[in-house]
Scaffold this active site. Structure first.
Site, short mmCIF file in Angstrom:
data_model
loop_
_atom_site.label_atom_id
_atom_site.label_comp_id
_atom_site.label_asym_id
_atom_site.label_seq_id
_atom_site.Cartn_x
_atom_site.Cartn_y
_atom_site.Cartn_z
N HIS A 1 35.72 40.21 51.32
CA HIS A 1 36.15 39.07 52.12
C HIS A 1 36.59 37.87 51.26
O HIS A 1 37.48 37.12 51.65
CB HIS A 1 35.06 38.65 53.12
N ASP A 2 35.98 37.69 50.10
CA ASP A 2 36.33 36.54 49.25
C ASP A 2 37.03 36.93 47.96
O ASP A 2 37.00 36.18 46.98
CB ASP A 2 35.07 35.72 48.93
N LYS A 46 39.16 34.58 45.81
CA LYS A 46 38.60 33.54 44.95
C LYS A 46 38.90 33.77 43.47
O LYS A 46 38.74 32.86 42.65
CB LYS A 46 37.08 33.44 45.14
N HIS A 78 42.39 30.96 49.21
CA HIS A 78 41.80 32.24 48.81
C HIS A 78 41.92 33.28 49.92
O HIS A 78 41.98 34.48 49.65
CB HIS A 78 40.33 32.07 48.38
N HIS A 101 38.45 35.91 58.03
CA HIS A 101 37.02 35.60 58.19
C HIS A 101 36.74 34.10 58.22
O HIS A 101 35.61 33.69 58.49
CB HIS A 101 36.19 36.28 57.10
N HIS A 102 37.77 33.27 57.96
CA HIS A 102 37.60 31.82 58.12
C HIS A 102 38.30 31.29 59.38
O HIS A 102 38.34 30.08 59.59
CB HIS A 102 38.11 31.08 56.89
N ASP A 126 28.97 36.25 57.12
CA ASP A 126 29.17 35.46 55.91
C ASP A 126 28.49 34.09 56.02
O ASP A 126 27.81 33.64 55.10
CB ASP A 126 30.67 35.30 55.66
#
Length: 375
Positions: A231-232, A235, A260, A286-287, A315
Site C-alpha cells: 500500500h505504501d 514512499k 506516494h 487507500h487514502h 492501515d
C-alpha cells in the site's frame, strides 16, 4: 465397483485436478478421488518435506495438518522402500508390527481414530523420484477390509496424481516466491519512513480478516492479503527530509507526501498479475475517504474499490496504535473511538461494523505480530 462407475469417478476428478493449480485444492481432490475409487473411510495424501526431514499432510479426511518423522510408520516405510503396503489387520499384523507402532497406530492415539485396514502407495514425479504417498484407511464394508482390486485402483490414482501434483507444487513455489517478493517490497517502502516490517504484516492480516467478514470469497481475501503490503510502496520516491520529518509538514511538503499514492499505482499498474493489479488498486486508493475528501482523486463511497476501503481502516488502525517518529502510539480505547467517529466520513460504515465485529481476531493478530515480541 462397476467399471463404468470407476471411469466416471476418474474422469470427474482428473478433469478438476488438471485445471487446478492451488496446492491445497489439488491435495483435497486427490484424497477425495482415492477415497471414492475404493470406498475407503479416509484417504490421506502425504508429501515429503526434505527441509525438515518429515512427512506431512495438510489434507487428511476428518483431521487437520499432520507431521511425522520421515521414517515413521508404514507411510515412511513405503516411501523409503518404494513398495506398496496392503494390510487388513493393523493392530495384530506381525509383519509390520514395529512400523505400525510408530505411524498409523500412534496417529490413532492423537486423533482418537481406530485403524483396521491400510493401503499405502508411493507416487512419483515425472523423473521417477518419490514425492509422497497415498494412504487409505478402513474400507466402508461390513468387515472393513480392502481387496486386491482396491490396491490396483489406488495404484492407478497414485500414478496419475504424482504427475499432476508436480505441476501444483511448482505453481505453489512460484506463488510463495511472489508473496515473499511482495512483502519484501512492502517492507522496503515502510523502512524508508523508519517503520517496521511488521506493520505491513499486520495490515495484510487485518485486511484479510475484514474481507472475510464482509463476505468476500477466500480467493479475493487472499489476493487482498498478499496485495495490501504494497500500500505504501510509493514512499520509495519521497525525499527523506519529508518522509522522516518529526514535525508538522508544510502544505508544500504534504502535497509531495501525497504523491506516494499515485507513484505506487504507476509502479504496479502495468502488471498483468492479479496480485499486483490488486496492489496497484490498494496503493492508489487507500487514502481515499468515504465522504470524498481523500486523495489522490477524491473518490467517494463505492467509487472506491472495496480493497481500498478495507486497507484504509486496517492501515489507520495500525498506524494509530504504533509509535512513529512524529507521534506516540494511541491507547486502544482512543483508536476505537476515532474509528467510530469516522464512520461514514473517512471509512465505509459497513467496513467499520465488520471491523468492530472482528476486533478479537484483529487484536490477536496485533499481539502475534507485535514489534516488541518480534525484535
Amino acid at each position: 465397483m462397476k467399471p463404468e462407475h470407476l471411469l466416471k469417478i476418474i474422469f470427474e476428478y482428473t478433469t478438476r485436478i488438471t485445471n487446478e493449480r492451488n496446492l491445497d485444492t489439488v491435495l483435497t481432490l486427490m484424497a477425495d478421488m482415492g477415497r471414492d475409487m475404493i470406498d475407503a473411510d479416509r484417504c490421506t495424501v502425504w508429501l515429503i518435506d526434505r527441509v525438515h526431514e518429515e512427512l506431512w499432510t495438510r489434507v487428511a479426511h476428518e483431521v487437520g495438518e499432520l507431521r511425522i518423522p520421515l521414517d515413521a510408520g508404514l507411510v515412511g516405510h513405503s516411501i523409503s522402500t518404494g513398495e506398496s503396503v496392503f494390510i487388513n489387520d493393523a493392530y495384530t499384523n506381525e509383519q509390520y508390527k514395529e512400523v505400525l507402532s510408530t505411524g498409523a497406530l500412534r496417529t490413532d492415539l492423537l486423533t482418537g481414530y481406530t485403524t483396521k485396514a491400510l493401503i499405502v502407495i508411493p507416487f512419483r514425479s515425472n523423473d521417477g523420484k518419490i514425492m509422497g504417498c497415498f494412504q487409505a484407511v478402513n474400507k466402508n464394508s461390513n468387515d472393513g477390509a480392502f481387496t486386491k482390486q482396491d490396491l490396483e485402483y489406488l495404484t492407478l490414482a497414485a500414478s496419475y496424481s504424482g504427475k499432476c501434483l508436480e505441476s501444483a507444487l511448482l505453481s505453489h513455489e512460484i506463488e510463495e516466491t511472489q508473496k515473499e517478493i511482495i512483502f519484501t517490497m512492502g517492507e522496503i517502502g515502510e523502512s524508508r519512513s523508519k517503520e517496521t516490517g511488521n506493520h505491513v504484516k499486520r495490515v495484510a492480516e487485518y485486511s484479510s480478516v475484514i474481507a472475510r467478514g464482509l463476505g468476500l470469497s477466500f480467493h479475493d481475501s487472499e489476493i487482498l492479503r498478499m496485495a495490501s503490503p504494497m500500500h505504501d510502496i510509493g514512499k520509495v520516491a519521497i525525499p527523506d527530509d519529508i518522509l522522516n520529518n518529526p514535525g508538522k509538514l508544510t502544505e508544500e511538503e504534504y502535497e509531495i507526501m501525497k504523491t506516494h499514492a499515485e507513484i505506487g499505482y504507476n509502479l504496479l499498474r502495468k502488471s498483468s498479475r492479479p496480485i499486483l493489479q490488486a496492489a496497484a488498486i490498494v496503493a492508489y486508493q487507500h487514502h481515499e475517504k468515504w465522504d470524498g475528501t481523500g486523495y489522490p482523486r477524491g473518490l467517494q463511497g463505492e467509487q472506491i474499490h472495496i480493497y481500498g476501503r478495507i486497507t484504509a481502516i486496517a492501515d489507520v488502525f495500525d498506524a494509530l496504535g504504533s509509535h512513529r517518529i512524529y507521534k506516540e502510539a494511541w491507547p486502544l480505547e482512543d483508536i476505537l473511538k476515532y474509528i467510530e467517529s469516522e464512520r461514514g466520513k473517512h471509512f465505509d460504515p459497513r467496513v467499520v461494523d465488520v471491523f468492530m465485529d472482528q476486533l478479537p481476531a484483529i487484536l490477536q493478530i496485533r499481539s502475534s505480530y507485535s514489534d516488541v515480541n518480534l525484535r
